[in-house]
Write a protein that holds these residues in place. Sequence first.
Motif, mmCIF file in Angstrom:
data_model
loop_
_atom_site.group_PDB
_atom_site.id
_atom_site.type_symbol
_atom_site.label_atom_id
_atom_site.label_comp_id
_atom_site.label_asym_id
_atom_site.label_seq_id
_atom_site.Cartn_x
_atom_site.Cartn_y
_atom_site.Cartn_z
ATOM 1 N N TYR A 173 -9.405 -0.532 -9.358
ATOM 2 C CA TYR A 173 -10.423 -1.336 -8.682
ATOM 3 C C TYR A 173 -10.144 -2.838 -8.778
ATOM 4 O O TYR A 173 -10.190 -3.535 -7.767
ATOM 5 C CB TYR A 173 -11.824 -1.034 -9.224
ATOM 6 N N PRO A 174 -9.873 -3.369 -9.984
ATOM 7 C CA PRO A 174 -9.588 -4.802 -10.047
ATOM 8 C C PRO A 174 -8.355 -5.190 -9.228
ATOM 9 O O PRO A 174 -8.319 -6.265 -8.633
ATOM 10 C CB PRO A 174 -9.354 -5.069 -11.541
ATOM 11 N N SER A 175 -7.368 -4.320 -9.194
ATOM 12 C CA SER A 175 -6.165 -4.619 -8.407
ATOM 13 C C SER A 175 -6.498 -4.687 -6.924
ATOM 14 O O SER A 175 -6.056 -5.599 -6.215
ATOM 15 C CB SER A 175 -5.083 -3.567 -8.663
ATOM 16 N N ALA A 176 -7.291 -3.747 -6.447
ATOM 17 C CA ALA A 176 -7.707 -3.758 -5.040
ATOM 18 C C ALA A 176 -8.530 -5.010 -4.730
ATOM 19 O O ALA A 176 -8.352 -5.646 -3.687
ATOM 20 C CB ALA A 176 -8.503 -2.498 -4.719
ATOM 21 N N ALA A 177 -9.419 -5.384 -5.632
ATOM 22 C CA ALA A 177 -10.248 -6.566 -5.429
ATOM 23 C C ALA A 177 -9.394 -7.831 -5.386
ATOM 24 O O ALA A 177 -9.621 -8.719 -4.555
ATOM 25 C CB ALA A 177 -11.299 -6.673 -6.539
ATOM 26 N N LYS A 178 -8.404 -7.916 -6.265
ATOM 27 C CA LYS A 178 -7.531 -9.095 -6.272
ATOM 28 C C LYS A 178 -6.743 -9.200 -4.976
ATOM 29 O O LYS A 178 -6.589 -10.291 -4.421
ATOM 30 C CB LYS A 178 -6.580 -9.037 -7.467
ATOM 31 N N ILE A 179 -6.240 -8.079 -4.490
ATOM 32 C CA ILE A 179 -5.500 -8.098 -3.225
ATOM 33 C C ILE A 179 -6.424 -8.557 -2.093
ATOM 34 O O ILE A 179 -6.036 -9.370 -1.250
ATOM 35 C CB ILE A 179 -4.883 -6.714 -2.925
ATOM 36 N N ALA A 180 -7.657 -8.080 -2.089
ATOM 37 C CA ALA A 180 -8.618 -8.492 -1.058
ATOM 38 C C ALA A 180 -8.877 -9.992 -1.128
ATOM 39 O O ALA A 180 -8.926 -10.676 -0.095
ATOM 40 C CB ALA A 180 -9.924 -7.712 -1.217
ATOM 41 N N VAL A 181 -9.035 -10.537 -2.327
ATOM 42 C CA VAL A 181 -9.266 -11.974 -2.496
ATOM 43 C C VAL A 181 -8.085 -12.761 -1.940
ATOM 44 O O VAL A 181 -8.261 -13.733 -1.195
ATOM 45 C CB VAL A 181 -9.520 -12.330 -3.979
ATOM 46 N N VAL A 182 -6.881 -12.338 -2.282
ATOM 47 C CA VAL A 182 -5.689 -13.056 -1.821
ATOM 48 C C VAL A 182 -5.588 -12.993 -0.295
ATOM 49 O O VAL A 182 -5.276 -14.000 0.357
ATOM 50 C CB VAL A 182 -4.411 -12.497 -2.486
ATOM 51 N N LEU A 183 -5.856 -11.825 0.279
ATOM 52 C CA LEU A 183 -5.743 -11.687 1.732
ATOM 53 C C LEU A 183 -6.784 -12.530 2.477
ATOM 54 O O LEU A 183 -6.540 -12.976 3.596
ATOM 55 C CB LEU A 183 -5.868 -10.220 2.138
#
Length: 182
Positions: free
Chosen positions: A24-34
């Motif tokens: 979950y945190p990895s997915a959230a970080k990718i979303a933030v970066v995108l």
Amino acid sequence: MIGWSSCCWLFLPYSPCQSTNDAYPSAAKIAVVLKHRPLVKEMKALIKAMRCKGSEFDHVVKMGRTQLQDAVPMTLGQEFKAMAATMLDDVEILERVIDQFYTLNLGGTAIGTGLCADERFASTAIRHLSEITELPLKSPDDFIESTGSTGKGAKRNTPPLLAFLYARVMRGHDVIMSFTQN
């Protein structure tokens, strides 16, 4: 995510022990970066608009306020320019911390020890996600630290800080509009 099933399948031998503490945190970080670039672009446009309004309203005198009580006279233009300065500070914070979001704790599993995860999972997942997203993703130096926290303080605090600041700006705008004198 596009292409996810072609590079990593939940039932393959190297991923049955994945945890929400790393996924979950990895997915959230990718979303933030995108979403980072579009957000910064829109924030800069808003800053420019606030500065223009600041110049437009330089002649409009109003009462400055502190704790919703009258303080001293100022111009509406000064208020708009101050809000623009606050937003510029926020853009600088976002620019300063965005690189921290490229570090993903995938493979750390529940607490960062990597228990039950195939030793190849982290590097394989990061490599494939980097290819799919075209982002320079990487694993942390210390999975336990990365899983136990979300990293450095600025990263943890930036989204809630922005939400608070913009809520404050909008509340301030409502107050400005209710007390402005021509």
